[in-house]
Scaffold this active site. Structure first.
Site, short mmCIF file in Angstrom:
data_model
loop_
_atom_site.label_atom_id
_atom_site.label_comp_id
_atom_site.label_asym_id
_atom_site.label_seq_id
_atom_site.Cartn_x
_atom_site.Cartn_y
_atom_site.Cartn_z
N ARG A 51 -9.51 3.69 3.88
CA ARG A 51 -8.58 2.84 3.83
C ARG A 51 -8.23 2.36 5.30
NH1 ARG A 51 -6.83 7.84 2.03
NH2 ARG A 51 -5.54 8.93 3.40
N TYR A 52 -8.69 3.26 6.11
CA TYR A 52 -8.38 2.95 7.56
C TYR A 52 -9.51 2.19 8.25
CZ TYR A 52 -4.99 6.65 6.71
OH TYR A 52 -3.84 7.38 6.05
N THR A 53 -10.55 1.80 7.72
CA THR A 53 -11.76 0.95 8.34
C THR A 53 -12.05 -0.17 7.85
OG1 THR A 53 -13.29 2.36 6.96
CG2 THR A 53 -12.63 3.15 8.95
#
Length: 459
Positions: free
Chosen positions: A23-25
């Site tokens: 979810r952070y990339t």
């Protein structure tokens, strides 16, 4: 070596840090990744069901780049493993070109282009014997060394490491050096510091004043991962079966794959062009008899009746009649009719071009050459012209008519943006050479090469 995906966010590091959660990339394909899937939906490769039979997936990518050689591979299967090193893209493409020009080239000749593996972390390859074994047999041991230099200062020397071997964890390397120093296994090191930043890698090893920096560096090569090896094991699936491949096999199978892809792509383009030409023929018939077409459509009660009436009156196919019924009124203008005829002529040229590619083997291989490398280079070896002549049973005089010096002057100076002109110029040259032979301008008293070339330049 050449990442196929352009990532944004934390994807890990050379220190062994784990990547961030999904979810952070974010990620997108790079240009070279798009080349892996070029012409994928032109029926260039076979498709099969995925793991749950809900989607179709390609069995292999119609790649324009030899990704197996360029980016390498590593994996373990049942009872076997593969470990392929990475290579420089330009060198591999040059080797593919050399193989296309001369299929009988040996591994020694290919190694004139592919010197050795090219690892993404840099460093040096120590010795060539392991590389030669890997290229000749498919199995070998490549010794890698870090790129290190000694800086001399007033108080003490420093060993600066700028590049480390492939697959070496930088953090573990520094910890290993510190551990050896603490255990008194390596003398002469006072301090180890990691000064790497966004500009590049930099490991600084401070050498004691009374120690010899060269001796310390050799001990580090011997006892740490500053010198390590890469075990090459070129096992790949060939038509679904695992096989040990040498350098020539890897290049040969890639060229054969591109050959199949180009054939299937050309067949697809030819079929689509023929379908479009078929529709354009019907539209042209309708534009030439527009009054009667309008009368038939107006008199019909349903679209199907109009289609049937057009088929009966003009002997059209159902596809042509349906295209006429669905035609917009703006296509009745004079400008649109001119565009219709111009498009038909262009489509017929494309059909002739695709049929030529499928008909002539050397033209097909030249298309493989261009699509894989996007460049035209002179073919300076005689075997290429021998293959052309033997394919069409041309006499030796014809080979002299298309000599290398002529090609360098008249064809290959067209530039890479004139790729489509290559076949036109080549066929003009072939037709003239045949006229030279039929007119017996190449006598036994005068060198055929000089006469044919002069005749062409005069014409």
């Amino acid at each position: 070596r050449y990442p196929l995906v352009d990532g944004q966010g934390n994807f890990g590091s050379v220190d062994g840090d784990s990547p961030a959660a999904m979810r952070y990339t974010e990620a997108r394909l790079k240009k070279i990744g798009e080349e892996m899937m070029q012409d994928l939906y032109k029926e260039t490769v076979d498709f099969q069901n995925n793991f749950d039979d809900t989607l179709q997936e390609p069995t292999v990518m119609p790649t324009r780049i030899p990704n197996l050689l360029v980016n390498g591979a590593s994996g373990i299967a049942v009872g076997m493993a593969t470990n392929m090193p990475t290579h420089n893209l330009s060198e591999v493409i040059d080797a593919c070109i050399a193989y296309i020009d001369n299929n009988d080239i040996d591994i020694e000749g290919l190694m004139q282009y592919v010197k050795a593996p090219d690892f993404p972390t840099g460093g040096y390859i120590y010795g060539i014997s392991g590389v030669r074994d890997a290229y000749e047999t498919g199995r070998g041991r490549v010794v890698m060394r870090a790129k290190a230099e000694i800086e001399t200062h007033t108080t003490h020397d420093k060993i600066i490491v700028n590049e480390i071997p492939y697959n070496v964890n930088k953090k573990e390397l520094i910890e290993n050096i510190a551990s050896l120093v603490n255990d008194k296994k390596i003398d002469g090191i006072s301090y180890v510091n990691d000064e790497s930043d966004r500009e590049g890698m930099r490991i600084v090893i401070d050498v004691k004043r009374d120690a010899n920096a060269s001796v310390v560096l050799n001990k580090l090569f011997k006892m740490t991962a500053l010198q390590t090896s890469f075990g090459v094991n070129n096992i790949a699936l060939v038509h679904g079966r695992p096989k040990m491949l040498n350098l020539k096999d890897l290049i040969r199978y890639f060229v054969e794959h591109r050959h199949d892809v180009v054939i299937r792509r050309t067949q697809y383009d030819l079929r689509k062009a023929q379908e479009r030409a078929h529709i354009l023929e019907g539209l042209i018939i309708a534009s030439d008899n527009i009054d009667e077409v309008i009368r038939i459509i107006r008199a019909a009660k349903t679209p199907n009746d109009a289609i049937a009436g057009l088929i009966e009156r003009f002997n059209l196919s159902e596809i042509q009649a349906r295209a006429i019924v669905e035609m917009r009124l703006r296509q009745l203008t004079g400008l649109m009719q001119d565009q219709l005829h111009a498009e038909y002529e262009e489509v017929m040229k494309q059909i002739a071009y695709y049929e030529e590619i499928l008909s002539f083997c050397f033209l097909l291989m030249n298309t493989v050459y261009k699509s894989s490398c996007n460049n035209l280079r002179p073919r300076n070896n005689r075997s290429y012209y021998d293959a052309v002549c033997s394919q069409f049973n041309y006499p030796p005089c014809f080979l002299r008519c298309i000599n290398v010096s002529f090609c360098n002057q008249r064809i290959f100076n067209c530039g890479k943006n004139s790729a489509n002109q290559f076949e036109i110029i080549l066929f003009n040259m072939i037709s003239f050479a045949l006229r030279c032979i039929s007119n017996q301008c190449c006598s036994d008293k005068i060198k055929p090469q000089t006469i044919c070339a002069n005749c062409f330049f005069k014409s």
